[in-house]
Every structure is written in C-alpha cells, then in structure tokens.
Design a protein around this motif. Structure first.
Motif, PDB file in Angstrom:
ATOM      1  N   ALA A 402     -12.636  31.702  -3.742  1.00 33.76           N
ATOM      2  CA  ALA A 402     -12.197  30.481  -3.363  1.00 33.76           C
ATOM      3  C   ALA A 402     -13.232  29.187  -3.776  1.00 33.76           C
ATOM      4  N   TYR A 426      -4.401  28.602  -2.262  1.00 33.97           N
ATOM      5  CA  TYR A 426      -4.985  29.751  -1.478  1.00 33.97           C
ATOM      6  C   TYR A 426      -3.623  30.087  -0.607  1.00 33.97           C
ATOM      7  N   GLN A 429      -3.199  33.754  -0.299  1.00 32.58           N
ATOM      8  CA  GLN A 429      -4.539  34.513   0.370  1.00 32.58           C
ATOM      9  C   GLN A 429      -4.443  34.375   1.971  1.00 32.58           C
ATOM     10  N   TYR A 443      -9.261  34.216   4.274  1.00 34.91           N
ATOM     11  CA  TYR A 443      -8.720  35.397   3.263  1.00 34.91           C
ATOM     12  C   TYR A 443      -8.355  36.455   4.237  1.00 34.91           C
TER      13      TYR A 443
END
Length: 462
Positions: A402, A426, A429, A443
């Motif tokens: 990230a 993201y 994730q 995450y």
C-alpha cells in the motif's frame, strides 16, 4: 402539475449541476481539449483556483449540497452506514420548498455517491430519480466493462444515459424552475486517460444543451469532485496537486448577466482566487435568496461576491492536508527523523484499522502493517514561523504494498493533519472491511482456528 409548483418568474434561475468524477483541471485539458476549447469559446467561467476540501466524492458533494463536512453530516443525520439519508438537509429540499422541480441521476449505482457502503435513500430524494432505472437496466441489458466499471449500458455509453436524461428533464420543464444534479463515474473514475473517449460526446452534449434553450434560464455548473486519486501519476508531485484541483465551470443566462453585472464581475475575479465546494454551496443559497452560514466553513461565501485575494485554505474550509497553497522542499528519505515519522504514520494507520474492527466480516481481520520504504519526504517552507514544522510523507507498507500519504505537524510531538491518503488501488485487498472510510487502511486476512491474537494489534514495534 402539482399545485405546489410555480411557473418560472422573470428573475428565477434554474440550477443544473453536471459532474464528471475524478478529473483534475489539468487532466481535462489533456484528455478533453475539444470540450475545454468549446467552454472557453462560449463564455463559460473557469475557476482556476478551485480546491477540493476532502478525499473522495461524498464529502466534496456534501459540502456543495449541505455546506457541511463529512463528520458534521454523519453526526447529524446518518450515524451508521445502515441509516438512510432521507433526513439529511441537502439543498435540493430547499429548492423543492421554493417551488423548483428536482432531479438526481447518477451512473454506476453500486458505487454511487450516496450508496457506496451507505444505505442511500428509502424514499425518492428528488421528484425525478434515475437510480431505479439504472439498477434495472444493469440487470436487464448487456453491459461492457472498462477498468472494472460499466462504460456501456445496452447500445449506449452509460454516461450518455445520464446526459440524455438531463436534456430531457430540462426540455420537459423548460417553463418551470428546476434544480438537477447529474453525476458520471464510469468513463473517468478508474482510468486517467478514458475521458478522451467522451471528448466529442461532451461537445455534442453542450451544443445540444445550448440549442435546447436551457442556458437561457439555467445556471449550469460543470465540475469534478477531485483529480485522479490513485495510479502512477498520483505518486508524483504533479499528481499530488492534480488530485486536489478538480475542474469547475459556470454558465450563466444572458438575462442574469444583464441584471446583475456586479455579481458576474465578482465571479470573473474569483476565477483566479482560492475557492472551494463550500463556496458553491453558498452560491446556491444566493440563488435562493438565502443568507445562511455554511456550517463546515463559516467564512465561505457566494461566488457572486468577491473572494479576498489573500484568502487562506482555512478561510475556504480546506484543511492543510488538502491545501495546495503551500510551498515545499524535498528532503532525503534516508535520515533517522524520516524513519521515525514513517513509523508514527504506520502506527496511526494500524490504530485506525483497530478502531473499525467491528465492521469486519466474521472470520477476518486486518493485518498489522509495517513500513517497507519511504518514497518521498517534503517539508513545508515557512511553517516554522507558525510555531510548528509540517511534512508530507509517502510511505509504502507491507503486506500489500500500500502507498499512504500523510501530512504531519511537529511541535514537540507528531500529529496527523486531517487524514491519511491511500494513493494506490486497494479494492481487492480490503473486501473484508465493510466501512468505506476504513477500507483503504485494511489488508484482509482470514482468521485461522489457531489465531489467538486480536484482529489488529496496537503495539508500536516496527
């Protein structure tokens, strides 16, 4: 026509807001040059100092529609993502109470402004509301995706459905005052270059809008909420600025220019001064004849009033993290202070994830992040004269690689200014996190039966 409606008075001006998601002013010049030329040649007013006030679409639109910050409107009318937004004081209600016919249409209903990890509206928020049609159409006709979003819906581009709807609404109610909001995501949200495919279409649309006669009675605001928020360009300093500087244009009826020349003169002056979404809210109030301070920005004002040339970001309701008025110098990323700041930022991110653990799906957790490397570090010039030092740091974390960007103030202790930005994608994730704000900090991991540690550890070891 319902009895509460009134025909257009000579000095009543309709409002049309047309939004295209995630396009900075500079990227519009690059990808939609024909549109930019058309606007310039046909008397549209370009506000070059327009600066967003928060991260994504929702808070920047709320600033326009309610004059509030994200926290203020959450505290007022939807304390949780499951709470409908029907009671939120959005300005289309004020226009409706004043006899205006209202409309709201947006493509991509799954990521719509009021529905992405939110309940949205139980009742139709406006007189005409396109969401039910868009939901049904996506289930019933063939779609084509680009960068994960629906760019074609049936035989038409998704954006063309929105643009055609706006023209039909304006034509059908040309004899009545109207307030309408149209928003397009599909061709611009996920790809920096895709707006090129809509350049000719937008010029055609603007010509049709002019030929319809709508511009004779309507103030049209063509704008974006912010620039591109992720991708390789966002890792550059230019990308940092562009994210914060979306485009905005105004078109005013000729009768308004004749009747209120001082208001138009002020708008022209303001084209080269710092402005924000809160000022747009105050301008909408001005059209209604209302003088009510924007709760999120007490010093903000109508764009028909002259904005001070020396206005600060604080005056415009823009926090230091989103402000583009400062000058920065680049620092080395290898020094010990940089590592200390990076660790502080990552610890803060882990704390945020821990505070939102109640929104995780069962059997999942957010991994504890660790700093992998610092990509850039800048210090704000002249900030010491304010009694503190200010930095902007870009740090990469693992797992997940990230990229987080934070503004840090330092006066004996470190402090995050406003928020921490996530500047790379993201979505894959963070599927386990059901809060829109916290997703960028999580995450996802699947819990194993032997896992004994809590969902997120708050320890500060590196």
């Amino acid at each position: 026509m319902p009895s509460r409606r009134c025909s257009t008075l000579e000095k009543t001006m309709s409002i049309m807001i047309v939004g295209i998601d995630s396009i900075s002013r500079q990227n519009m010049v690059r990808t939609m040059p024909k549109t930019v030329d058309y606007l310039g040649q046909n008397g549209w007013y370009d506000l070059k100092g327009y600066n967003k006030m928060d991260d994504n679409t929702f808070p920047n639109l709320v600033a326009i529609l309610a004059g509030m910050t994200y926290k203020q409107i959450v505290n007022l009318c939807f304390p949780s993502n499951k709470t409908p937004m029907d009671n939120c004081p959005l300005i289309w209600k004020n226009f409706s109470d004043s006899g205006y016919i209202t409309a709201y249409a947006e493509d991509e209903p799954t990521i719509g402004t009021f529905n992405y990890h939110k309940r949205g509206f139980v009742q139709s928020p406006t007189d005409y509301y396109l969401r039910p049609f868009m939901l049904a159409a996506e289930k019933s006709v063939k779609t084509k995706l680009h960068s994960g979003l629906i760019i074609c819906l049936g035989p038409m581009k998704s954006a063309d459905h929105i643009l055609d709807y706006s023209l039909n609404f304006a034509t059908a109610f040309s004899q009545y005052p109207t307030f309408s909001l149209y928003w397009m995501n599909g061709f611009s949200h996920n790809d920096l270059n895709t707006p090129t495919t809509m350049d000719n279409d937008m010029v055609t649309y603007l010509k049709r809008l002019s030929n319809s006669g709508a511009l004779n009675t309507t103030m049209v605001i063509l704008l974006s909420d912010h620039g591109m928020r992720f991708g390789k360009i966002r890792e550059t300093y230019i990308g940092y600025l562009e994210e914060r500087l979306p485009f905005i244009y105004f078109s005013l009826p000729e009768w308004f220019k004749t009747a209120y020349p001082s208001k138009v003169d002020n708008l022209v002056k303001n084209a080269h001064r710092l402005t924000s979404p809160f000022d747009v809210h105050m301008t909408l109030q001005d059209v209604l004849g209302v003088k009510k301070t924007a709760e999120g920005c007490p010093k903000c004002q109508s764009l028909f009033e002259e904005v001070p040339w020396n206005r600060s970001c604080l005056d415009a309701g823009i926090t230091e993290h989103w402000c583009t008025c400062a000058e920065y110098k680049t620092l080395s990323t290898e020094s010990s202070p940089v590592r200390v700041i990076a660790k502080f930022v990552v610890d803060q991110i882990n704390d945020i994830a821990a505070n939102y653990s109640r929104f995780l799906q069962n059997g999942t957790s957010c991994s504890k992040l660790r700093a992998k490397r610092v990509l850039s570090m800048r210090s704000k010039v002249f900030s010491k004269s304010s009694g503190y030092q200010e930095y902007v740091i870009l740090v990469q974390t693992v797992p997940g690689d990230a990229l987080f960007e934070a503004t840090i103030s330092h006066n004996y202790t470190f402090k995050i200014v406003d928020t921490v930005s996530r500047i790379n994608s993201y979505s894959k994730q963070s599927t386990c996190m059901n809060d829109a704000y916290a997703k960028k900090y999580c995450y996802c991991l699947k819990d194993s039966p032997s896992r004994t540690t809590p969902r997120v550890t708050n320890t500060t070891d590196s």
